[in-house]
Design a protein around this motif. Structure first.
Motif, PDB file in Angstrom:
ATOM      1  N   THR A 122       0.916  -0.966  -0.062  1.00 15.34           N
ATOM      2  CA  THR A 122      -0.075   0.019  -0.029  1.00 15.34           C
ATOM      3  C   THR A 122       0.872   1.169   0.031  1.00 15.34           C
ATOM      4  O   THR A 122       1.878   1.308   0.879  1.00 15.34           O
ATOM      5  CB  THR A 122      -0.793  -0.024   1.324  1.00 15.34           C
ATOM      6  OG1 THR A 122      -1.594  -1.281   1.345  1.00 15.34           O
ATOM      7  CG2 THR A 122      -1.966   1.244   1.094  1.00 15.34           C
ATOM      8  N   GLY A 123       0.404   2.179  -0.730  1.00 17.30           N
ATOM      9  CA  GLY A 123       1.251   3.215  -0.876  1.00 17.30           C
ATOM     10  C   GLY A 123       0.304   4.719  -0.918  1.00 17.30           C
ATOM     11  O   GLY A 123      -0.707   4.821  -0.790  1.00 17.30           O
ATOM     12  N   ARG A 158       3.760   5.549  11.497  1.00 13.10           N
ATOM     13  CA  ARG A 158       4.705   5.377  10.189  1.00 13.10           C
ATOM     14  C   ARG A 158       4.068   4.705   8.997  1.00 13.10           C
ATOM     15  O   ARG A 158       4.258   4.707   8.006  1.00 13.10           O
ATOM     16  CB  ARG A 158       5.782   4.541  10.564  1.00 13.10           C
ATOM     17  CG  ARG A 158       6.843   5.171  11.532  1.00 13.10           C
ATOM     18  CD  ARG A 158       8.155   4.181  11.761  1.00 13.10           C
ATOM     19  NE  ARG A 158       8.023   3.051  12.573  1.00 13.10           N
ATOM     20  CZ  ARG A 158       7.819   2.866  13.457  1.00 13.10           C
ATOM     21  NH1 ARG A 158       8.190   4.001  14.404  1.00 13.10           N
ATOM     22  NH2 ARG A 158       7.779   1.529  14.278  1.00 13.10           N
ATOM     23  N   HIS A 159       2.939   3.858   9.453  1.00 13.46           N
ATOM     24  CA  HIS A 159       2.036   3.029   8.216  1.00 13.46           C
ATOM     25  C   HIS A 159       0.886   3.968   8.319  1.00 13.46           C
ATOM     26  O   HIS A 159       0.388   4.661   9.039  1.00 13.46           O
ATOM     27  CB  HIS A 159       1.871   1.641   8.671  1.00 13.46           C
ATOM     28  CG  HIS A 159       3.186   0.960   8.998  1.00 13.46           C
ATOM     29  ND1 HIS A 159       3.742   1.129  10.104  1.00 13.46           N
ATOM     30  CD2 HIS A 159       3.824   0.154   8.126  1.00 13.46           C
ATOM     31  CE1 HIS A 159       4.818   0.119  10.145  1.00 13.46           C
ATOM     32  NE2 HIS A 159       4.860  -0.448   8.792  1.00 13.46           N
ATOM     33  N   LEU A 160      -0.076   3.478   7.314  1.00 11.89           N
ATOM     34  CA  LEU A 160      -1.655   3.742   7.232  1.00 11.89           C
ATOM     35  C   LEU A 160      -2.113   2.934   8.304  1.00 11.89           C
ATOM     36  O   LEU A 160      -2.044   1.692   8.156  1.00 11.89           O
ATOM     37  CB  LEU A 160      -2.169   3.623   6.028  1.00 11.89           C
ATOM     38  CG  LEU A 160      -1.320   4.508   4.732  1.00 11.89           C
ATOM     39  CD1 LEU A 160      -2.028   4.082   3.618  1.00 11.89           C
ATOM     40  CD2 LEU A 160      -1.520   5.929   4.854  1.00 11.89           C
ATOM     41  N   ILE A 161      -3.113   3.492   8.917  1.00 15.91           N
ATOM     42  CA  ILE A 161      -3.696   2.512  10.138  1.00 15.91           C
ATOM     43  C   ILE A 161      -5.198   2.578   9.876  1.00 15.91           C
ATOM     44  O   ILE A 161      -5.865   3.510   9.873  1.00 15.91           O
ATOM     45  CB  ILE A 161      -3.280   3.270  11.721  1.00 15.91           C
ATOM     46  CG1 ILE A 161      -2.038   3.678  11.786  1.00 15.91           C
ATOM     47  CG2 ILE A 161      -3.962   2.233  12.493  1.00 15.91           C
ATOM     48  CD1 ILE A 161      -1.020   2.242  11.792  1.00 15.91           C
ATOM     49  N   TYR A 162      -5.659   1.314   9.586  1.00 11.73           N
ATOM     50  CA  TYR A 162      -7.162   0.998   9.232  1.00 11.73           C
ATOM     51  C   TYR A 162      -7.909   0.223  10.163  1.00 11.73           C
ATOM     52  O   TYR A 162      -6.966  -0.964  10.663  1.00 11.73           O
ATOM     53  CB  TYR A 162      -7.216   0.380   7.752  1.00 11.73           C
ATOM     54  CG  TYR A 162      -6.990   1.342   6.708  1.00 11.73           C
ATOM     55  CD1 TYR A 162      -8.147   1.680   5.619  1.00 11.73           C
ATOM     56  CD2 TYR A 162      -6.072   2.255   6.271  1.00 11.73           C
ATOM     57  CE1 TYR A 162      -8.139   2.393   4.697  1.00 11.73           C
ATOM     58  CE2 TYR A 162      -5.852   3.091   5.459  1.00 11.73           C
ATOM     59  CZ  TYR A 162      -7.089   3.360   4.343  1.00 11.73           C
ATOM     60  OH  TYR A 162      -7.035   4.035   3.505  1.00 11.73           O
ATOM     61  N   GLY A 202     -14.803   2.717   7.356  1.00  9.57           N
ATOM     62  CA  GLY A 202     -14.347   3.276   8.900  1.00  9.57           C
ATOM     63  C   GLY A 202     -13.442   4.188   8.849  1.00  9.57           C
ATOM     64  O   GLY A 202     -12.423   4.345   7.962  1.00  9.57           O
ATOM     65  N   ILE A 203     -13.254   4.801  10.047  1.00 11.24           N
ATOM     66  CA  ILE A 203     -12.335   5.890  10.262  1.00 11.24           C
ATOM     67  C   ILE A 203     -10.693   5.436  10.251  1.00 11.24           C
ATOM     68  O   ILE A 203     -10.704   4.261  11.213  1.00 11.24           O
ATOM     69  CB  ILE A 203     -12.696   6.576  11.638  1.00 11.24           C
ATOM     70  CG1 ILE A 203     -14.014   7.331  11.359  1.00 11.24           C
ATOM     71  CG2 ILE A 203     -11.480   7.450  12.030  1.00 11.24           C
ATOM     72  CD1 ILE A 203     -14.532   8.142  12.446  1.00 11.24           C
ATOM     73  N   HIS A 204     -10.024   5.916   9.830  1.00 12.25           N
ATOM     74  CA  HIS A 204      -8.538   5.447   9.730  1.00 12.25           C
ATOM     75  C   HIS A 204      -7.499   6.740   9.848  1.00 12.25           C
ATOM     76  O   HIS A 204      -7.975   7.857   9.452  1.00 12.25           O
ATOM     77  CB  HIS A 204      -8.231   4.554   8.717  1.00 12.25           C
ATOM     78  CG  HIS A 204      -8.896   5.173   7.371  1.00 12.25           C
ATOM     79  ND1 HIS A 204     -10.133   4.748   6.976  1.00 12.25           N
ATOM     80  CD2 HIS A 204      -8.265   5.694   6.261  1.00 12.25           C
ATOM     81  CE1 HIS A 204     -10.443   5.307   5.766  1.00 12.25           C
ATOM     82  NE2 HIS A 204      -9.313   6.073   5.309  1.00 12.25           N
ATOM     83  N   LEU A 205      -6.537   6.214  10.311  1.00 13.34           N
ATOM     84  CA  LEU A 205      -5.128   7.498  10.116  1.00 13.34           C
ATOM     85  C   LEU A 205      -4.572   7.048   8.878  1.00 13.34           C
ATOM     86  O   LEU A 205      -4.052   6.138   8.496  1.00 13.34           O
ATOM     87  CB  LEU A 205      -4.310   7.059  11.516  1.00 13.34           C
ATOM     88  CG  LEU A 205      -4.795   7.599  12.699  1.00 13.34           C
ATOM     89  CD1 LEU A 205      -3.945   6.845  13.801  1.00 13.34           C
ATOM     90  CD2 LEU A 205      -4.792   8.765  12.830  1.00 13.34           C
ATOM     91  N   THR A 206      -4.387   8.341   8.267  1.00  7.32           N
ATOM     92  CA  THR A 206      -3.713   8.317   6.834  1.00  7.32           C
ATOM     93  C   THR A 206      -2.694   9.092   6.839  1.00  7.32           C
ATOM     94  O   THR A 206      -2.645  10.369   6.734  1.00  7.32           O
ATOM     95  CB  THR A 206      -4.873   8.626   5.790  1.00  7.32           C
ATOM     96  OG1 THR A 206      -6.025   7.901   6.050  1.00  7.32           O
ATOM     97  CG2 THR A 206      -4.188   8.615   4.402  1.00  7.32           C
TER      98      THR A 206
END
Length: 415
Positions: free
Chosen positions: A161-162, A256-260, A271-275
């Motif tokens: 994922t990028g 450091r990553h995307l958090i889903y 749903g809500i995630h950290l991008t």
């Protein structure tokens, strides 16, 4: 299919002489621009015109999305969406390399915060295996080591994922279209479409443009394009606002990553995630609430025309009844930041209300059928010389390049 340069000839109903194009494309988002490139590759030398009502590219769905290059873990094995996503991720990265566009393969963590989510996580892992997606399982300790600020019982690490700025991708696509001889007109709104057995006439910006074939990639206005052309339209576009917040600079390195989250299969959104964004900022969100304006991004935006379009369509009310419970929860989270924060804190407990900084929103063009069902697959409507892309499901930005080739193959008269 006619593949030579545009011809000069009289308009079938107007008399005078003017250039007739081989193709007209409506829409300057990423799907429209990628389709223009695909047409130029399929029919070199063809005369192509792209019309966009805004003064720049990617002003709506493309320019308001999260900028994620998805790997395709969510989609059923063997499905068209899974195939297009995998192909699209590689094609997008290759396009970026060729055109000097910055992207980053930062990876994604899908975090389970309950036993129920752990079970759903295992189902996702099996799906990833079948889809040929490289991933790793993380237990609670490994998750904490990878992301100290994230809480969960376990996670899937999807490595491919990028992130990218899709507006920059669109600008590069537009430059390529022009370099190959295509014409692009910005700031011209389509007001009429008339199709005959011989050609298609599009009125935009007070001028008439004629083409052998038309492709409409109009996103939030796709149903209106169908009706404008006089075709049967058994669906409506219902706008869903995805509201998010940008974390303050002090929290720019919180992950450091995307958090889903692990998605709930009973809900249509992730749903809500950290991008992580390519500009170095981090957003949290989005939710999914009914919008009252298709292109109204500030909170409280209202378009009477758009509301009337929804309210007059029986399928809207059927959809609303089916999703009443989740709709109430989403609206509550939209109205009250503390409830929104609760969703974020499920996997990032150190966030506070003060961290919910600058708000923003994107709007998803959700096609709804007459029976109230949400369209999750591709939806097309066709005339003898026209193709209307009515629903290009997520992740359309990631998959835009292979989607564009599929669109060209579906165009009436294409061989």
């Amino acid at each position: 299919m006619k593949s030579g340069p545009g011809r000069i000839g009289p308009h079938v109903s107007g008399g005078g002489r003017f250039v007739v194009h081989d193709f007209i494309i409506i829409g300057g988002g990423i799907v429209g621009l990628a389709t223009a490139i695909a047409l130029q590759e399929h029919a070199p030398g063809a005369k192509l015109l792209l019309l966009e009502k805004e003064q720049d590219f990617a002003r709506h769905q493309t320019g308001h999305n999260s900028g994620v290059i998805h790997a395709g873990i969510y989609y059923p094995p063997g499905s068209l969406k899974a195939k297009l996503c995998r192909e699209g991720a590689e094609a997008t990265k290759e396009f970026c390399r060729e055109n000097g566009i910055r992207f980053e393969t930062c990876g994604k963590l899908l975090v389970a915060t309950s036993e129920a989510e752990m079970a759903r996580m295992e189902a996702l892992a099996e799906r990833a295996v079948q889809n040929g997606i490289d991933f790793a399982r993380l237990d609670e300790a490994e998750l904490r080591k990878a992301e100290p600020a994230v809480a969960g019982l376990g996670a899937l690490h999807v490595k491919a994922t990028g992130i990218v700025d899709y507006r920059e991708v669109c600008r590069a696509m537009a430059q390529k279209v022009r370099q190959r001889g295509g014409e692009i007109r910005l700031g011209v709104e389509v007001t009429a479409i008339a199709e005959t057995p011989a050609d298609v006439t599009v009125t935009a910006g007070g001028e008439r443009h004629v083409a052998s074939q038309l492709i409409a990639c109009a996103g939030l206005q796709s149903d209106r394009m169908v009706r404008m052309a006089g075709l049967e339209c058994d669906f409506r576009i219902v706008p869903f606002r995805g509201e998010y917040f940008t974390l303050p600079p002090s929290k720019a390195n919180i992950v450091r990553h995307l958090i889903y989250p692990i998605p709930d299969p009973n809900l249509p959104f992730l749903g809500i995630h950290l991008t992580r964004m390519i500009d170095g900022s981090i957003t949290v969100g989005p939710n999914a609430v009914l919008g009252f304006a298709r292109e109204g991004y500030p909170k409280g935006s209202l378009s009477l025309k758009d509301v009337a379009d929804m309210a007059s369509f029986p399928g809207f009310w059927k959809m609303a009844r089916k999703n009443l419970g989740s709709g109430i929860i989403e609206m509550r989270n939209s109205l009250f930041r503390r409830h929104y924060l609760e969703e974020c804190r499920k996997y990032c407990p150190e966030l506070t209300l003060a961290d919910l900084g600058k708000p923003g929103a994107g709007i998803r063009a959700q096609a709804v059928m007459a029976d109230g069902s949400l369209v999750h697959d591709f939806l097309f409507r066709e005339g003898p010389r026209s193709l209307f892309v009515c629903n290009a499901p997520s992740p359309a930005a990631t998959s835009s390049i292979p989607i564009s080739r599929m669109i060209v193959e579906r165009l009436p008269g294409t061989t």
